[in-house]
Design a protein around this motif. Structure first.
Motif, mmCIF file in Angstrom:
data_model
loop_
_atom_site.group_PDB
_atom_site.id
_atom_site.type_symbol
_atom_site.label_atom_id
_atom_site.label_comp_id
_atom_site.label_asym_id
_atom_site.label_seq_id
_atom_site.Cartn_x
_atom_site.Cartn_y
_atom_site.Cartn_z
ATOM 1 N N PHE B 51 -54.101 -27.924 -74.396
ATOM 2 C CA PHE B 51 -54.162 -28.919 -73.348
ATOM 3 C C PHE B 51 -55.111 -30.055 -73.653
ATOM 4 C CE2 PHE B 51 -50.965 -27.662 -70.673
ATOM 5 C CZ PHE B 51 -50.920 -26.288 -70.600
ATOM 6 N N THR B 52 -55.935 -29.889 -74.682
ATOM 7 C CA THR B 52 -56.743 -31.034 -75.086
ATOM 8 C C THR B 52 -56.172 -31.693 -76.337
ATOM 9 O OG1 THR B 52 -58.123 -29.534 -76.355
ATOM 10 C CG2 THR B 52 -58.886 -30.132 -74.144
ATOM 11 N N ASN B 53 -55.073 -31.137 -76.839
ATOM 12 C CA ASN B 53 -54.517 -31.677 -78.067
ATOM 13 C C ASN B 53 -53.461 -32.720 -77.735
ATOM 14 O OD1 ASN B 53 -53.231 -32.158 -80.498
ATOM 15 N ND2 ASN B 53 -53.543 -30.071 -81.221
ATOM 16 N N GLU B 54 -53.907 -33.953 -77.615
ATOM 17 C CA GLU B 54 -53.007 -35.013 -77.188
ATOM 18 C C GLU B 54 -51.848 -35.220 -78.154
ATOM 19 O OE1 GLU B 54 -55.605 -37.446 -74.206
ATOM 20 O OE2 GLU B 54 -54.405 -38.538 -75.686
ATOM 21 N N GLU B 55 -52.168 -34.990 -79.423
ATOM 22 C CA GLU B 55 -51.138 -35.248 -80.432
ATOM 23 C C GLU B 55 -49.914 -34.364 -80.211
ATOM 24 O OE1 GLU B 55 -52.520 -34.552 -84.300
ATOM 25 O OE2 GLU B 55 -51.119 -35.958 -85.227
ATOM 26 N N ILE B 56 -50.169 -33.055 -80.049
ATOM 27 C CA ILE B 56 -49.045 -32.136 -79.876
ATOM 28 C C ILE B 56 -48.328 -32.410 -78.559
ATOM 29 C CG2 ILE B 56 -48.392 -29.762 -79.466
ATOM 30 C CD1 ILE B 56 -50.234 -28.799 -81.429
ATOM 31 N N LEU B 57 -49.099 -32.635 -77.504
ATOM 32 C CA LEU B 57 -48.463 -32.851 -76.202
ATOM 33 C C LEU B 57 -47.605 -34.114 -76.241
ATOM 34 C CD1 LEU B 57 -51.419 -31.909 -73.824
ATOM 35 C CD2 LEU B 57 -49.371 -30.591 -74.318
ATOM 36 N N GLY B 58 -48.159 -35.162 -76.846
ATOM 37 C CA GLY B 58 -47.390 -36.401 -76.940
ATOM 38 C C GLY B 58 -46.121 -36.205 -77.742
ATOM 39 N N ALA B 59 -46.252 -35.490 -78.859
ATOM 40 C CA ALA B 59 -45.083 -35.266 -79.708
ATOM 41 C C ALA B 59 -44.033 -34.442 -78.975
ATOM 42 C CB ALA B 59 -45.503 -34.561 -80.994
ATOM 43 N N ALA B 60 -44.478 -33.426 -78.242
ATOM 44 C CA ALA B 60 -43.531 -32.585 -77.515
ATOM 45 C C ALA B 60 -42.778 -33.409 -76.479
ATOM 46 C CB ALA B 60 -44.259 -31.424 -76.840
ATOM 47 N N TRP B 61 -43.536 -34.219 -75.748
ATOM 48 C CA TRP B 61 -42.889 -35.035 -74.718
ATOM 49 C C TRP B 61 -41.884 -35.997 -75.351
ATOM 50 C CZ3 TRP B 61 -41.123 -35.387 -70.276
ATOM 51 C CH2 TRP B 61 -40.867 -36.609 -69.661
ATOM 52 N N ARG B 62 -42.301 -36.600 -76.475
ATOM 53 C CA ARG B 62 -41.406 -37.542 -77.136
ATOM 54 C C ARG B 62 -40.128 -36.837 -77.573
ATOM 55 N NH1 ARG B 62 -44.938 -39.337 -80.321
ATOM 56 N NH2 ARG B 62 -45.787 -40.706 -78.745
ATOM 57 N N SER B 63 -40.272 -35.638 -78.129
ATOM 58 C CA SER B 63 -39.091 -34.896 -78.572
ATOM 59 C C SER B 63 -38.157 -34.629 -77.411
ATOM 60 C CB SER B 63 -39.496 -33.556 -79.174
ATOM 61 O OG SER B 63 -40.244 -33.741 -80.326
ATOM 62 N N VAL B 64 -38.730 -34.281 -76.266
ATOM 63 C CA VAL B 64 -37.892 -33.930 -75.123
ATOM 64 C C VAL B 64 -37.080 -35.130 -74.646
ATOM 65 C CG1 VAL B 64 -37.921 -33.297 -72.691
ATOM 66 C CG2 VAL B 64 -39.276 -31.999 -74.301
ATOM 67 N N TRP B 65 -37.768 -36.289 -74.495
ATOM 68 C CA TRP B 65 -36.966 -37.368 -73.933
ATOM 69 C C TRP B 65 -36.004 -37.963 -74.956
ATOM 70 C CZ3 TRP B 65 -36.772 -42.333 -75.481
ATOM 71 C CH2 TRP B 65 -37.910 -42.931 -76.033
ATOM 72 N N ILE B 66 -36.387 -37.944 -76.240
ATOM 73 C CA ILE B 66 -35.427 -38.390 -77.251
ATOM 74 C C ILE B 66 -34.210 -37.474 -77.243
ATOM 75 C CG2 ILE B 66 -35.003 -38.520 -79.741
ATOM 76 C CD1 ILE B 66 -37.691 -39.687 -80.131
#
Lengths: 282, 258, 343
Positions: B51-66
């Protein structure tokens, strides 16, 4: 008739236009590269040649690995079909109602997990001192060391796991569409269960089953990630060869040529199988 | 009836097989060991780190909406093409069907590299539009194959009958073809989502650095050693998707009639 | 520490208030992208750092070739610096603008592979060994020879990396040859053929290496010294061995792409990377050896790099990698593919 053609065109154009821009044109560029000695950018000297293709014929390694990949894909497809058809059958014809919808979705869900994480999870299951080893030793009274990693079996398990849902779902789609009344009619005419299965259900489900088998066979031939991680020493495939041309050396023309040979072989196999498959279908 | 019981048990076994690594993945996300070693010791540290790892969270979100966009586009285009291929016979139809194979047969490494070069050549370069362009192209064959397989079980005569009764072609499609094809369309959409969501080779080449997708992040993390944070995010995604799917199953009927 | 860096930074970047964004191209998890390091640099200079990664040297070269102007700092192994320079991809480095350069080991600074064409094109940054590590469970005392890989007692429990060049050079070491000038390829091939049945799998990256070692799948496996340091610091029960036959040495340099528009900012980042403040803290987490003598001397006595690589007897056995021609690479690859295909 003319209007029909136009309508067909209208429906086909968007998809195929997209494919042209995104896949066919780029692949044509790659096809062009495959006929060169070196890539035509970055101040490199290049000229035309068929050498990349003839190299396939002159190097035993390439043919050996292609054969190995084809065999692997064959076995994975066979297992997927054998395991998947009964599952699809039960889903389509035995289970009814809401639970069927849920199961249909649950079968697809593993697809959404990341393939690398899945492979590493299989390593945890299959290796010595892994889940399977510990589970078996907990149950059996005597000690056995179970280490399935880095073997042909591990590769097949991992690949079947990744591709089984394709077969289950496409077969389900065809099976589920079979009209109940057809089966009823056959039964009322005195047909035995086996006849119904063989002469009625199998042919009608063939389109789905074949589609699933193709969606398994084709990608597995070119795969290299699962084979390497799960197969270890015996996990080198034709896909590894292609990857090497991009990662270990800078030989894109050879990599491209090897890929097009792969594509040609796959299309040939499908073309050769198609008359047989046509007869299986109703 | 005993066959039915056996059949259900068999499906259960298959599901266990399909979910075995998923369960292991989830369990490992709660395991303290950084190196994925048993025996199991419970720990939530990976979730806390996640939950503090912005990189992974951002990447996951990007993958989902793409993946959502890709699934939408690919399903629409693919269904249209599948209907055309099923409904009409015309010269060149076999060639068009054969053209569906290159995206699946040619290793993604080659297709990805080819796309990279070509997109640069035409001025598109890298970035999210390029990624979506690539993903949809890779997902299209799956949608077309699956919807076509489903359509094979629909008798064309039904459509012709409706047309001969004076119905407008679009009405025919909507009332006759699409409902029958619906399970195939949904399956196709789910496959398209999966293809995009798990795609790393093409994304790796086409994504803007810093705008990574989750599979790319995982793939490049292999070099350094990935940690169970990756299991944590994967587990969250699976659990969330499962919830979504079970909800959908409750309220929609798309496994076909009956 | 902050004052030192700030002074250094201001000394070499002429008073300009504009902050740059520099793009660094490197392996993932290889020092330049450490959170605290980037944060310290940004705080001191105002420049932001964005990273892009590659997963193979060929990929790094391709990225340089196909993305002009996209990168400002790139990590290039000394065996590839010459090739990059010949293709016009990297620029000469103005070492006057790097304050810490004076502390760089003169032998490394004079390394010919980093100065193709007579001018320095890569600042020596880290170096290390490719040797092997053993599972301390299988080896209570560390072995002294690479022959353990061929020991039938460990059949199915050894591993080497899936890399043609490394495999060939490893076999060259084992057969007592010069890794940069292998005269008896037949001996290398024979040695590798004998090795094959011993191998469990070819490891590809730190992830699978660590997991397989931890699970006991490997008894001995080739590895890099920096990665071994990291694994040991993370608690893995392994010991790094530099055998009598020697080890392969490699040197990584930080270069600046010729098309970079922010060369001054790039130079300041490189300066931070060879700064002792950065290095000592990185080494604690597990790192390869540094090129900065002052930094090396500042390491604690029990640090891995100091113990293993600070020993002159060890360094004497190391053979440093030189550039390898494309033809040789292709030849080694063909051999390697043939060996793997026969399994």
């Amino acid at each position: 008739m003319q209007r029909e053609r136009l309508r067909a065109l209208g429906l086909l154009a968007p998809a195929y236009l997209w494919l042209t821009v995104a896949v066919f044109l780029p692949l044509s560029a790659m096809g062009f590269f495959s006929l060169l000695t070196d890539v035509p950018f970055g101040n490199r000297e290049w000229s035309f040649t068929f050498h990349n293709y003839t190299e396939f014929l002159s190097t035993g390694t390439y043919a050996t690995l292609l054969w190995k990949s084809l065999r692997l894909a064959f076995w994975v497809t066979v297992w997927c079909v054998l395991l998947g058809f009964p599952c699809a059958f039960v889903l389509a014809r035995v289970i009814k109602g809401r639970s069927r919808e849920a199961l249909f979705l649950l079968v697809i869900l593993p697809f959404w997990s990341n393939s690398l994480v899945r492979i590493f999870s299989w390593a945890v299951v299959l290796r010595g001192n892994g889940v399977l080893d510990r589970a078996v030793n907990a149950v059996l009274p005597w000690d056995i060391k179970l280490n399935l990693m880095f073997s042909q079996q591990a590769m097949i398990i991992g690949l079947v796991h990744s591709y089984l849902p394709y077969v289950i779902l496409t077969t389900y789609l065809s099976l589920q569409a079979i009209d109940d009344s057809l089966i009823e009619a056959a039964r009322s005419l005195g047909a035995r269960k086996r006849t119904i299965l063989w002469r009625l259900i199998l042919p009608l489900s063939a389109p789905g089953l074949i589609a699933g088998a193709v969606l398994v066979f084709v990608p597995v031939v070119g795969s290299f990630m699962e084979p390497r991680l799960l197969g270890g020493r015996v996990g080198t495939t034709y896909g590894t060869l292609i990857e090497d041309q991009f990662v270990a050396v800078f030989n894109w023309p050879l990599g491209a040529a090897l890929s097009f040979i792969l594509l040609a072989v796959v299309l040939l196999i499908l073309a050769a199988a198609s008359p047989v498959l046509r007869r299986v279908q109703a | 009836m005993i066959w039915h019981g056996l059949g259900r048990a068999y499906v259960g076994l298959i599901l266990i097989f399909l979910y075995a690594p998923i369960i292991v993945m989830a369990v490992m996300s709660l395991n303290a060991s950084e190196f994925y070693q048993l025996p199991f010791t419970f720990s939530t540290q990976w979730y806390e780190r996640l939950f503090t790892n912005e990189e992974i969270l951002g990447a996951a979100w990007r993958s989902v909406w793409i993946a959502t966009v890709v699934a939408g586009v690919a399903t629409v285009l693919g269904t249209m093409a599948a209907i055309a291929l099923w409904r009409h016979d015309f010269p060149g139809k076999r060639a068009l069907q054969a053209l569906l194979f290159p995206p699946i047969a040619v290793p993604w490494l080659i297709t990805g590299t080819a796309m990279l070069i070509f997109f640069f050549g035409i001025g598109l370069g890298r970035g999210t539009p390029a990624v979506i362009l690539g993903h949809v192209a890779l997902a299209l064959p799956y949608v077309i194959v699956v919807v076509t397989a489903r359509l094979q079980s629909l008798d064309r005569a039904l459509e012709e009958a409706a047309r001969s009764l004076g119905a407008h072609p679009w009405l025919v499609t909507r009332a006759v073809t699409l409902p029958h094809a619906a399970p195939g369309i949904i399956a196709g959409a789910l496959f398209a989502f999966a293809v995009s969501f798990d795609q790393f080779v093409v994304s790796y080449f086409l994504a803007e650095p810093g705008d990574s997708t989750l599979p790319v992040l995982i793939y490049t993390a292999i070099r350094k050693g990935f940690t169970p944070e990756i299991n944590a995010i994967s587990t969250i995604i699976i659990v969330f998707s499962m919830g979504l799917m079970l909800l959908a199953a409750r309220y929609a009927r798309f496994g076909g009639d009956r | 520490m902050k004052t030192l860096l700030t002074t250094t930074a201001f000394a070499l970047i002429a008073p300009m208030a504009l902050a740059d964004e520099i793009r660094v191209l490197n392996w993932q998890g290889y020092g330049t992208d450490l959170d605290w390091a980037v944060a310290a640099y940004t705080e001191a200079t105002g420049n932001t750092v964005v990273h892009e990664y590659f997963t193979s040297e060929q990929e790094m070269l391709t990225k340089l070739r196909t993305n002009p102007g996209a990168y400002d700092v790139v990590l290039i192994n000394s065996a590839f610096t010459g090739q990059a320079q010949a293709e016009g991809l990297i620029a000469p480095i103005d070492t006057a603008k790097i304050a810490n350069f004076k502390d760089v080991d003169p032998a490394l600074a004079a390394n010919q592979d980093l100065s193709p064409g007579g001018a320095l094109h890569g600042v020596p940054w880290t170096w290390g060994l490719t040797s092997f590590a053993v599972n301390t469970g299988d080896f209570p005392t560390a072995p002294t020879s690479v022959s353990v890989f061929w020991d039938p007692a460990f059949k199915g429990r050894v591993s080497i990396r899936d890399d043609a060049l490394e495999a060939v050079q490893f076999a060259a070491l084992a057969t007592g040859q010069n890794i940069n000038d292998i005269t008896y390829m037949a001996a290398v091939k024979a040695k590798l053929t004998e090795l094959m049945p011993q191998i469990a799998t070819f490891w590809g990256a730190e992830t699978d290496w660590n997991q397989n070692m931890a699970a006991g799948q490997f008894a001995a496996a080739t590895y890099w010294s920096g990665s071994a340091a990291r694994s040991i610091s993370e608690g893995l029960p392994v010991a790094f061995v530099v055998p009598d036959e020697g080890a392969i040495g490699w040197l990584d340099g930080l270069s600046i792409p010729a098309t970079s528009t922010k060369q001054d900012a790039a130079l300041s980042f490189i300066d931070w990377m060879i700064d002792p403040q950065f290095y000592v803290r990185w080494d604690a987490e597990g790192a390869p050896a540094t090129s900065n003598i002052v930094a090396a001397a500042a390491l604690p006595e029990d640090s891995f790099n100091r113990k293993v690589l600070g020993d002159p007897a060890v360094v004497a056995r190391v053979q440093f990698m030189r550039p390898v021609s494309d033809e040789k690479r292709a030849e080694y690859l063909a051999l390697w593919q043939e060996l793997k295909a026969a399994q």
